[in-house]
Motif scaffolding. Structure first.
Motif, PDB file in Angstrom:
ATOM      1  N   VAL A 426       0.779  -1.188   0.004  1.00  0.00           N
ATOM      2  CA  VAL A 426      -0.045   0.070  -0.156  1.00  0.00           C
ATOM      3  C   VAL A 426       0.932   1.212   0.117  1.00  0.00           C
ATOM      4  CG1 VAL A 426      -1.755   1.360   1.209  1.00  0.00           C
ATOM      5  CG2 VAL A 426      -1.716  -1.195   1.303  1.00  0.00           C
ATOM      6  N   ILE A 427       0.917   1.957  -1.054  1.00  0.00           N
ATOM      7  CA  ILE A 427       1.739   3.172  -1.334  1.00  0.00           C
ATOM      8  C   ILE A 427       0.933   4.340  -1.054  1.00  0.00           C
ATOM      9  CG2 ILE A 427       3.159   4.411  -2.806  1.00  0.00           C
ATOM     10  CD1 ILE A 427       3.865   2.039  -4.376  1.00  0.00           C
ATOM     11  N   ASN A 428       0.782   4.710   0.356  1.00  0.00           N
ATOM     12  CA  ASN A 428      -0.262   5.781   0.725  1.00  0.00           C
ATOM     13  C   ASN A 428       0.289   6.809   1.661  1.00  0.00           C
ATOM     14  OD1 ASN A 428      -2.399   6.860   2.389  1.00  0.00           O
ATOM     15  ND2 ASN A 428      -3.726   6.283   0.655  1.00  0.00           N
ATOM     16  N   MET A 429       0.325   7.918   1.787  1.00  0.00           N
ATOM     17  CA  MET A 429       1.074   8.637   2.760  1.00  0.00           C
ATOM     18  C   MET A 429       0.628   8.303   4.038  1.00  0.00           C
ATOM     19  SD  MET A 429       2.803  10.599   0.912  1.00  0.00           S
ATOM     20  CE  MET A 429       3.368  12.090   2.085  1.00  0.00           C
ATOM     21  N   GLY A 430      -0.846   8.089   4.382  1.00  0.00           N
ATOM     22  CA  GLY A 430      -1.323   7.868   5.607  1.00  0.00           C
ATOM     23  C   GLY A 430      -0.914   6.545   6.118  1.00  0.00           C
ATOM     24  N   ALA A 431      -0.574   5.509   5.287  1.00  0.00           N
ATOM     25  CA  ALA A 431      -0.170   4.156   5.786  1.00  0.00           C
ATOM     26  C   ALA A 431       1.151   3.985   6.029  1.00  0.00           C
ATOM     27  CB  ALA A 431      -0.830   3.098   4.693  1.00  0.00           C
ATOM     28  N   ARG A 432       2.138   4.793   5.455  1.00  0.00           N
ATOM     29  CA  ARG A 432       3.404   4.375   5.448  1.00  0.00           C
ATOM     30  C   ARG A 432       4.412   5.573   5.622  1.00  0.00           C
ATOM     31  NH1 ARG A 432       4.851   0.963   0.403  1.00  0.00           N
ATOM     32  NH2 ARG A 432       6.917   0.932   1.546  1.00  0.00           N
ATOM     33  N   ARG A 433       5.307   5.654   6.682  1.00  0.00           N
ATOM     34  CA  ARG A 433       6.274   6.737   6.649  1.00  0.00           C
ATOM     35  C   ARG A 433       7.316   6.810   5.529  1.00  0.00           C
ATOM     36  NH1 ARG A 433       7.454   7.238  12.985  1.00  0.00           N
ATOM     37  NH2 ARG A 433       5.269   7.812  13.933  1.00  0.00           N
ATOM     38  N   SER A 434       7.596   5.646   4.898  1.00  0.00           N
ATOM     39  CA  SER A 434       8.562   5.723   3.739  1.00  0.00           C
ATOM     40  C   SER A 434       8.005   6.160   2.469  1.00  0.00           C
ATOM     41  CB  SER A 434       9.190   4.207   3.627  1.00  0.00           C
ATOM     42  OG  SER A 434       8.056   3.370   3.339  1.00  0.00           O
ATOM     43  N   VAL A 435       6.808   6.480   2.428  1.00  0.00           N
ATOM     44  CA  VAL A 435       6.182   6.780   1.245  1.00  0.00           C
ATOM     45  C   VAL A 435       6.726   8.440   0.765  1.00  0.00           C
ATOM     46  CG1 VAL A 435       3.994   7.420   0.038  1.00  0.00           C
ATOM     47  CG2 VAL A 435       4.439   5.312   1.258  1.00  0.00           C
ATOM     48  N   LYS A 436       6.818   8.753  -0.089  1.00  0.00           N
ATOM     49  CA  LYS A 436       7.248   9.993  -0.772  1.00  0.00           C
ATOM     50  C   LYS A 436       6.519  10.550  -1.811  1.00  0.00           C
ATOM     51  CE  LYS A 436      10.516  10.173   2.540  1.00  0.00           C
ATOM     52  NZ  LYS A 436      10.387  11.106   3.785  1.00  0.00           N
ATOM     53  N   VAL A 437       6.465  11.837  -2.073  1.00  0.00           N
ATOM     54  CA  VAL A 437       5.764  12.043  -3.231  1.00  0.00           C
ATOM     55  C   VAL A 437       6.845  13.183  -4.242  1.00  0.00           C
ATOM     56  CG1 VAL A 437       4.165  14.042  -3.955  1.00  0.00           C
ATOM     57  CG2 VAL A 437       3.770  12.758  -1.653  1.00  0.00           C
ATOM     58  N   ALA A 438       6.470  12.903  -5.443  1.00  0.00           N
ATOM     59  CA  ALA A 438       7.352  13.508  -6.305  1.00  0.00           C
ATOM     60  C   ALA A 438       6.530  14.221  -7.378  1.00  0.00           C
ATOM     61  CB  ALA A 438       8.329  12.556  -7.111  1.00  0.00           C
ATOM     62  N   PRO A 439       7.035  15.473  -7.795  1.00  0.00           N
ATOM     63  CA  PRO A 439       6.526  16.104  -9.087  1.00  0.00           C
ATOM     64  C   PRO A 439       6.282  15.442 -10.297  1.00  0.00           C
ATOM     65  CG  PRO A 439       8.236  17.182  -8.698  1.00  0.00           C
ATOM     66  CD  PRO A 439       8.111  16.018  -7.615  1.00  0.00           C
ATOM     67  N   VAL A 440       5.812  15.709 -11.308  1.00  0.00           N
ATOM     68  CA  VAL A 440       5.636  14.994 -12.568  1.00  0.00           C
ATOM     69  C   VAL A 440       5.820  16.117 -13.756  1.00  0.00           C
ATOM     70  CG1 VAL A 440       4.545  13.800 -14.482  1.00  0.00           C
ATOM     71  CG2 VAL A 440       4.089  13.174 -11.807  1.00  0.00           C
ATOM     72  N   PHE A 441       7.207  16.052 -14.193  1.00  0.00           N
ATOM     73  CA  PHE A 441       7.349  16.935 -15.482  1.00  0.00           C
ATOM     74  C   PHE A 441       7.372  16.046 -16.837  1.00  0.00           C
ATOM     75  CE2 PHE A 441       9.774  19.113 -12.384  1.00  0.00           C
ATOM     76  CZ  PHE A 441       9.528  20.464 -12.573  1.00  0.00           C
ATOM     77  N   GLU A 442       6.596  16.673 -17.887  1.00  0.00           N
ATOM     78  CA  GLU A 442       6.161  15.949 -19.028  1.00  0.00           C
ATOM     79  C   GLU A 442       7.204  16.476 -19.959  1.00  0.00           C
ATOM     80  OE1 GLU A 442       2.461  17.585 -19.907  1.00  0.00           O
ATOM     81  OE2 GLU A 442       1.633  17.552 -17.888  1.00  0.00           O
ATOM     82  N   TYR A 443       7.541  15.384 -21.179  1.00  0.00           N
ATOM     83  CA  TYR A 443       8.226  15.649 -22.290  1.00  0.00           C
ATOM     84  C   TYR A 443       7.555  15.137 -23.429  1.00  0.00           C
ATOM     85  CZ  TYR A 443       9.266  10.580 -21.635  1.00  0.00           C
ATOM     86  OH  TYR A 443       8.989   9.266 -21.584  1.00  0.00           O
ATOM     87  N   SER A 444       7.877  15.449 -24.437  1.00  0.00           N
ATOM     88  CA  SER A 444       7.246  15.147 -25.740  1.00  0.00           C
ATOM     89  C   SER A 444       8.215  14.189 -26.428  1.00  0.00           C
ATOM     90  CB  SER A 444       6.954  15.897 -26.662  1.00  0.00           C
ATOM     91  OG  SER A 444       6.599  15.731 -27.960  1.00  0.00           O
ATOM     92  N   SER A 445       7.650  12.734 -26.712  1.00  0.00           N
ATOM     93  CA  SER A 445       8.601  11.681 -27.209  1.00  0.00           C
ATOM     94  C   SER A 445       8.828  12.236 -28.699  1.00  0.00           C
ATOM     95  CB  SER A 445       7.960  10.398 -26.965  1.00  0.00           C
ATOM     96  OG  SER A 445       6.620  10.286 -27.417  1.00  0.00           O
ATOM     97  N   GLN A 446       7.754  12.561 -29.223  1.00  0.00           N
ATOM     98  CA  GLN A 446       7.775  13.002 -30.899  1.00  0.00           C
ATOM     99  C   GLN A 446       8.884  13.898 -31.020  1.00  0.00           C
ATOM    100  OE1 GLN A 446       3.990  14.176 -31.632  1.00  0.00           O
ATOM    101  NE2 GLN A 446       3.438  12.214 -32.051  1.00  0.00           N
ATOM    102  N   LYS A 447       9.155  15.099 -30.220  1.00  0.00           N
ATOM    103  CA  LYS A 447      10.063  15.893 -30.158  1.00  0.00           C
ATOM    104  C   LYS A 447      11.509  15.392 -30.162  1.00  0.00           C
ATOM    105  CE  LYS A 447       7.779  20.314 -29.111  1.00  0.00           C
ATOM    106  NZ  LYS A 447       7.513  21.407 -28.128  1.00  0.00           N
ATOM    107  N   ARG A 448      11.563  14.584 -29.230  1.00  0.00           N
ATOM    108  CA  ARG A 448      12.813  13.832 -28.772  1.00  0.00           C
ATOM    109  C   ARG A 448      13.466  13.167 -30.029  1.00  0.00           C
ATOM    110  NH1 ARG A 448      15.130  14.535 -24.291  1.00  0.00           N
ATOM    111  NH2 ARG A 448      16.421  12.915 -24.527  1.00  0.00           N
ATOM    112  N   GLN A 449      12.420  12.262 -30.613  1.00  0.00           N
ATOM    113  CA  GLN A 449      12.762  11.415 -31.700  1.00  0.00           C
ATOM    114  C   GLN A 449      13.095  12.283 -32.925  1.00  0.00           C
ATOM    115  OE1 GLN A 449       9.212   9.226 -32.415  1.00  0.00           O
ATOM    116  NE2 GLN A 449       9.384   7.938 -30.579  1.00  0.00           N
ATOM    117  N   ALA A 450      12.509  13.475 -32.928  1.00  0.00           N
ATOM    118  CA  ALA A 450      12.995  14.253 -34.231  1.00  0.00           C
ATOM    119  C   ALA A 450      14.259  15.053 -33.787  1.00  0.00           C
ATOM    120  CB  ALA A 450      11.784  15.604 -34.191  1.00  0.00           C
ATOM    121  N   ARG A 451      14.999  15.043 -32.891  1.00  0.00           N
ATOM    122  CA  ARG A 451      16.121  15.420 -32.667  1.00  0.00           C
ATOM    123  C   ARG A 451      17.337  14.389 -32.943  1.00  0.00           C
ATOM    124  NH1 ARG A 451      15.941  18.175 -26.224  1.00  0.00           N
ATOM    125  NH2 ARG A 451      14.297  19.773 -26.829  1.00  0.00           N
TER     126      ARG A 451
END
Length: 451
Positions: A426-451
């Motif tokens: 169970v990966i939940n902030m209320g259930a486990r002290r070891s659980v952490k949160v991370a922000p999500v950044f997005e990338y475009s796979s199409q742009k990376r393939q174009a490079r």
């Protein structure tokens, strides 16, 4: 591992890399540091923008499908539908007190199995966690080293707080006529104190977006000359953080709030009807082969794409992979492939993963939970994310739950909850002290393939 994650990990492994300690170095505001510091993973997570948007479209379609379940499966009988979800008559009366259709607002929790996203639960309605933590992205970009990395890889993000603000302003329009609304964040009695750090962070987030915010609980709501007041201040929108379960258990009256909404004086965001659709029993209804004919071919493909195999835990026979079996016997024989969850509940309470308990414990739980408002769901094994320890430089794999936020405008950003792999299920902030949160950044796979 995607190429952006690979590049980030490679830099973090370099001796003296500024990215290795970027989270600890991020310039959070002093009045938010306590909220962020203790709970953040050592790095952000990266995702293909098109995959997130595809998943969000599926989630919007699934929400629309959930709203039709009472009509499709129970001939529009909401009392019978509520009873099927284990909602008692007192709670059902509160939920059905306002007839307004429920807006799309919530956070879907999903695993990614390496191929696609799989829905674990759909948290629908305003009592959400995580909206303020999703703000981490904008603070992280203030660090020059991470900003350089983000520019190199074309990273972007959707600011969840801004999407929430748009939804609140739109909801308040009939009351304010376009002026910025006063938001009352209303909790159950004692809830403001219990979740003080979280609610403080939400208030700061909304104040930064131009709102006046008042915190209080349902006992501090009053009426004066037709206006709803929270701790003496007139409010335009009730941002609801209480549930019907809390109202009934505490014997508290929400009638002034419901009446003010009904009279057009104050908007209740969101209505109590969310509890008809966030209940995990809904997932059992969607997945159950007995109801397959109620859905179109396209809807069945949507269900199969998002949902792992899910059934209400009850006595009787079901079809599994084309074969008819006794459900309890099947659960007993396939313990390591299954997880049992209560219809309602928060912070992972009541969840029992079969692969983490003994056969004897599993048998006991099946006996206790059968026909008492639980689902059984096929286990999803998530793809892992590598994280470099800032102190040692060692790599540790983490399992992550993706939280994808949705508003009436659609996709509203994301974050993940992460925990070291092979620890607990169970990966939940209320259930486990070891659980952490991370922000999500997005990338475009199409742009990376174009490079």
């Amino acid at each position: 591992m995607d190429s952006v994650t690979e590049a980030f990990i490679k830099e973090c492994l370099d001796e003296g890399s500024p990215l290795r300690n970027v989270i600890a170095r991020t310039p959070f505001p002093d009045n938010q540091r306590a909220f962020f510091d203790a709970s953040l993973l050592a790095r952000p997570v990266f995702a293909d923008r098109s995959a997130l948007l595809d998943c969000a479209r599926d989630l919007a379609d699934l929400f629309a499908l959930l709203a039709t379940l009472p009509d499709r499966l129970f001939a529009g009988d909401l009392d019978r539908y509520a009873s099927a979800l284990g909602i008692d008559p007192r709670r059902a009366a509160l939920i059905l007190r306002l007839p307004d259709p429920h807006p799309l607002y919530g956070r879907a929790d999903l695993y990614h199995d390496g191929t696609s996203f799989k829905l674990l639960e759909y948290n629908i309605g305003s009592p959400l966690g995580g909206t303020a933590r999703a703000e981490t992205c904008r603070y992280l970009l203030e660090d020059e080293h991470f900003r350089r990395f983000a520019d190199e890889h074309g990273l972007s993000y959707v600011r969840t707080g801004a999407r929430v603000a748009e939804a609140l302003r739109a909801a308040a329009l009939p009351v304010t006529g376009g002026a910025s609304p006063v938001i009352g964040l209303v909790e159950s009695v004692g809830g403001i104190e219990r979740h003080a750090i979280t609610h403080h962070s939400i208030r700061v987030m909304l104040e930064q977006l131009g709102f006046e915010v008042v915190l209080g609980d349902v006992s501090q709501v009053s009426e004066r000359r037709g206006r709803l007041l929270l701790r003496g201040r007139a409010i335009d929108v009730v941002l609801r953080y209480f549930t019907t379960q809390e109202l009934v258990a505490g014997g508290h009256d929400a009638e002034p709030i419901l009446r003010a909404h009904e009279n057009g004086q104050t908007v209740l965001w969101t209505s109590l009807r969310s509890e008809l659709f966030e209940n995990k029993g809904c997932l059992g209804l969607l997945s159950d082969e007995r109801w397959r004919d109620a859905f179109s071919d396209e809807e069945r493909r949507l269900i199969d794409r998002l949902l792992p195999w899910t059934r209400r835990l009850t006595t009787g026979r079901v079809t599994v992979d084309g074969a008819e079996v006794d459900l309890v016997d099947y659960c007993r024989d396939h313990r390591e492939e299954l997880i049992v969850k209560p219809f309602a509940g928060h912070s992972g309470s009541g969840i029992v993963p079969g692969w983490k308990v003994s056969g004897q414990e599993w048998e006991r739980h099946l006996t206790e939970a059968c026909d008492l408002g639980h689902i059984v769901q096929r286990r999803v094994i998530p793809a892992t994310e590598p994280v470099v320890d800032p102190l040692t430089g060692d790599i540790q794999e983490h399992e992550v739950v993706w939280g994808i936020f949705m508003t009436p405008a659609g996709y509203a950003g994301a974050h993940v909850r992460a925990a070291p792999a092979d620890t607990k299920a169970v990966i939940n902030m209320g259930a486990r002290r070891s659980v952490k949160v991370a922000p999500v950044f997005e990338y475009s796979s199409q742009k990376r393939q174009a490079r």
